[in-house]
Design a protein around this motif. Structure first.
Motif, PDB file in Angstrom:
ATOM      1  N   HIS A 105      89.347 -24.777 -24.587  1.00 56.65           N
ATOM      2  CA  HIS A 105      88.753 -25.531 -23.485  1.00 56.65           C
ATOM      3  C   HIS A 105      88.926 -24.896 -22.113  1.00 56.65           C
ATOM      4  N   SER A 106      89.178 -23.600 -22.066  1.00 56.86           N
ATOM      5  CA  SER A 106      89.068 -22.907 -20.791  1.00 56.86           C
ATOM      6  C   SER A 106      87.592 -22.821 -20.409  1.00 56.86           C
ATOM      7  N   PRO A 107      87.277 -22.655 -19.125  1.00 56.39           N
ATOM      8  CA  PRO A 107      85.867 -22.547 -18.736  1.00 56.39           C
ATOM      9  C   PRO A 107      85.142 -21.490 -19.560  1.00 56.39           C
ATOM     10  N   GLY A 108      83.963 -21.848 -20.031  1.00 58.97           N
ATOM     11  CA  GLY A 108      83.168 -20.953 -20.854  1.00 58.97           C
ATOM     12  C   GLY A 108      83.438 -21.058 -22.333  1.00 58.97           C
ATOM     13  N   LYS A 109      84.497 -21.777 -22.733  1.00 58.02           N
ATOM     14  CA  LYS A 109      84.839 -21.927 -24.151  1.00 58.02           C
ATOM     15  C   LYS A 109      84.148 -23.133 -24.785  1.00 58.02           C
TER      16      LYS A 109
ATOM     17  N   TRP B 108      87.550 -38.842  -8.983  1.00 57.63           N
ATOM     18  CA  TRP B 108      88.737 -37.980  -9.076  1.00 57.63           C
ATOM     19  C   TRP B 108      88.764 -37.361 -10.457  1.00 57.63           C
ATOM     20  N   LYS B 109      89.078 -36.052 -10.543  1.00 61.32           N
ATOM     21  CA  LYS B 109      89.083 -35.406 -11.855  1.00 61.32           C
ATOM     22  C   LYS B 109      90.044 -34.227 -11.859  1.00 61.32           C
ATOM     23  N   ARG B 110      90.548 -33.913 -13.048  1.00 58.54           N
ATOM     24  CA  ARG B 110      91.371 -32.727 -13.262  1.00 58.54           C
ATOM     25  C   ARG B 110      90.982 -32.104 -14.602  1.00 58.54           C
ATOM     26  N   TRP B 111      90.975 -30.777 -14.620  1.00 54.29           N
ATOM     27  CA  TRP B 111      90.746 -29.982 -15.835  1.00 54.29           C
ATOM     28  C   TRP B 111      92.020 -29.159 -16.025  1.00 54.29           C
ATOM     29  N   ILE B 112      92.784 -29.484 -17.053  1.00 55.66           N
ATOM     30  CA  ILE B 112      94.085 -28.858 -17.284  1.00 55.66           C
ATOM     31  C   ILE B 112      94.097 -28.253 -18.679  1.00 55.66           C
ATOM     32  N   THR B 113      94.559 -27.008 -18.783  1.00 56.71           N
ATOM     33  CA  THR B 113      94.651 -26.355 -20.089  1.00 56.71           C
ATOM     34  C   THR B 113      96.093 -25.958 -20.387  1.00 56.71           C
TER      35      THR B 113
ATOM     36  N   LEU C 250     100.045 -33.258 -10.660  1.00 63.38           N
ATOM     37  CA  LEU C 250      98.615 -33.161 -10.947  1.00 63.38           C
ATOM     38  C   LEU C 250      97.855 -32.317  -9.938  1.00 63.38           C
ATOM     39  N   ASP C 251      98.562 -31.780  -8.955  1.00 61.39           N
ATOM     40  CA  ASP C 251      97.882 -31.047  -7.892  1.00 61.39           C
ATOM     41  C   ASP C 251      97.822 -29.542  -8.109  1.00 61.39           C
ATOM     42  N   GLY C 252      98.519 -29.040  -9.119  1.00 59.53           N
ATOM     43  CA  GLY C 252      98.470 -27.610  -9.372  1.00 59.53           C
ATOM     44  C   GLY C 252      99.614 -27.159 -10.263  1.00 59.53           C
TER      45      GLY C 252
ATOM     46  N   PHE D 284      95.357 -24.873 -14.213  1.00 60.31           N
ATOM     47  CA  PHE D 284      94.305 -25.692 -13.609  1.00 60.31           C
ATOM     48  C   PHE D 284      93.111 -24.782 -13.328  1.00 60.31           C
ATOM     49  N   PRO D 285      92.227 -24.591 -14.326  1.00 59.86           N
ATOM     50  CA  PRO D 285      91.157 -23.599 -14.167  1.00 59.86           C
ATOM     51  C   PRO D 285      90.074 -23.979 -13.163  1.00 59.86           C
ATOM     52  N   HIS D 286      89.960 -25.248 -12.825  1.00 56.72           N
ATOM     53  CA  HIS D 286      88.999 -25.681 -11.811  1.00 56.72           C
ATOM     54  C   HIS D 286      89.717 -26.514 -10.774  1.00 56.72           C
ATOM     55  N   PRO D 287      89.360 -26.371  -9.492  1.00 53.50           N
ATOM     56  CA  PRO D 287      89.948 -27.269  -8.502  1.00 53.50           C
ATOM     57  C   PRO D 287      89.449 -28.684  -8.732  1.00 53.50           C
TER      58      PRO D 287
END
Length: 366
Positions: free
Chosen positions: A270-274, A288-293, A349-351, A361-364
């Motif tokens: 689930h990294s970007p592009g996967k 509000w959203k977070r993308w965490i791998t 959750l901020d980084g 955190f692949p996306h801000p």
């Protein structure tokens, strides 16, 4: 999306048939890790029947559900709940093609919640859990116990005919009729209806839980297709204030979803592009959203099974240890819920955080 349960005693290994003579004895002292919160935990089960709709997999039969409620207990707990029954263990392992594992193995796992313990007084936020396809609600027991120890009431739903085994109070055991269909959008839609029905019942005037739940603070967390179902449920039911997807492709598009949402998954998948569904879904989330791998994680690193497996065989080389996966999952999910159901600051959750170098955190976020 991986749809077949990974090895219970070998995290991502292929099924390994064995002759009866080579089947090992049931491993001793399998257990879930202790909850990290300060409160003791109780658990109870509910059998619910929705007379307003048919079961999506059995036309003409009313929808029935089994639900577990984990909650903060009023005092020290004694007898703890069984993880699964021996028959459920047998069917789960059989459905997973684990012929090299004793059929009763999962029924030996020790949990931490006291059966029908007295609930702690006061109202609490509610978290609904939806398991992955083929998986029972018990597969999220570790996360549920941990959240309950932190002060949440947690409702784990068994979505009937979508799991290898669901046991009802009269002794019936249903199996996975939906497995042959593979209609994942239908699964997500049906689970959204299941969740709304469970909320209706828990919050009804006649419910014993009405006075123990805060109807203004409700979240849903799902693993695998349960995560996609969180999107579908939030779009269908405004009572759900926040949602989280644990390593699930987004079969239900989150277009216009304006409430907090967490994507937490394996870096490999689930990294970007996967995963195109996460790439598209991220742009459609407007709140509000977070993308965490998580590096080294597999699809099942966010549920109980790797932690159980590692106790019998040890972690597989190169794979995230099961206990570490459980720690990351419970810590980040709890931080998300604390922030959005309790209004507590959670800088985690901020980084990136030095305590969790596996987490990226692949996306801000927003």
């Amino acid at each position: 999306m991986k749809l077949v349960l990974a090895a219970v005693l070998a995290l991502n290994g292929a099924p390994a048939p064995a002759s009866p003579a080579s089947v090992p004895a049931a491993p001793p002292a399998l257990s879930l890790g202790a909850p990290t919160g300060p409160l003791p935990v109780g658990v109870t089960s509910m059998h619910l029947r929705d007379d307003s709709r048919d079961d999506p997999w059995v036309p003409g039969q009313r929808r029935e559900l089994m639900v577990s409620l984990w909650y903060p207990a009023a005092g020290k707990v004694t007898a703890t709940a069984p993880y699964v029954t021996p028959r459920e263990s047998e069917l789960i392992l059989q459905g997973s093609q684990r012929t090299d594992v004793p059929p009763e193995a999962l029924s030996t796992v020790r949990t931490n919640a006291g059966v029908d313990a007295a609930p702690r007084p006061g109202r609490a936020p509610l978290v609904v859990l939806s398991p992955g396809f083929t998986l029972p609600r018990s597969s999220l027991t570790g996360l549920a116990e941990d959240l309950a120890s932190r002060g949440y009431v947690v409702a784990g739903i068994d979505h009937t005919y979508e799991a290898f085994a669901v046991t009802f109070p009269d002794g019936r055991v249903t199996t996975c009729l939906a497995c042959a269909a593979g209609d994942y959008p239908k699964v997500a839609r049906g689970r959204a209806a299941d969740v709304s029905f469970v909320l209706d019942r828990l919050l009804a005037r006649s419910s014993a839980w009405r006075t123990r739940l805060d109807p203004r603070r409700i979240a849903m967390v799902g693993h695998s297709i349960g995560g996609a179902s969180a999107v579908a449920a939030m779009r269908a039911d405004r009572r759900i204030d926040a949602g989280a997807d644990l390593d699930g492709s987004l079969f239900a598009a989150p277009a216009g979803l304006d409430r907090p949402f967490l994507l937490l998954g394996s870096a490999a998948e689930h990294s970007p592009g996967k995963d195109d569904s996460w790439d598209r879904g991220w742009a459609e989330l407007t709140g509000w959203k977070r993308w965490i791998t998580v590096s080294g994680a597999g699809h099942f690193s966010f549920i109980d099974y790797p932690e159980i497996a590692d106790q019998a065989t040890g972690p597989l080389p190169g794979m995230l240890p099961g206990a570490r996966g459980a720690q990351i999952t419970s810590t980040y999910v709890a931080a998300f819920l604390d922030r959005h159901l309790r209004g507590l600051p959670r800088p985690l959750l901020d980084g990136p955080c030095p305590r969790f170098p596996e987490v990226a955190f692949p996306h801000p976020g927003t």
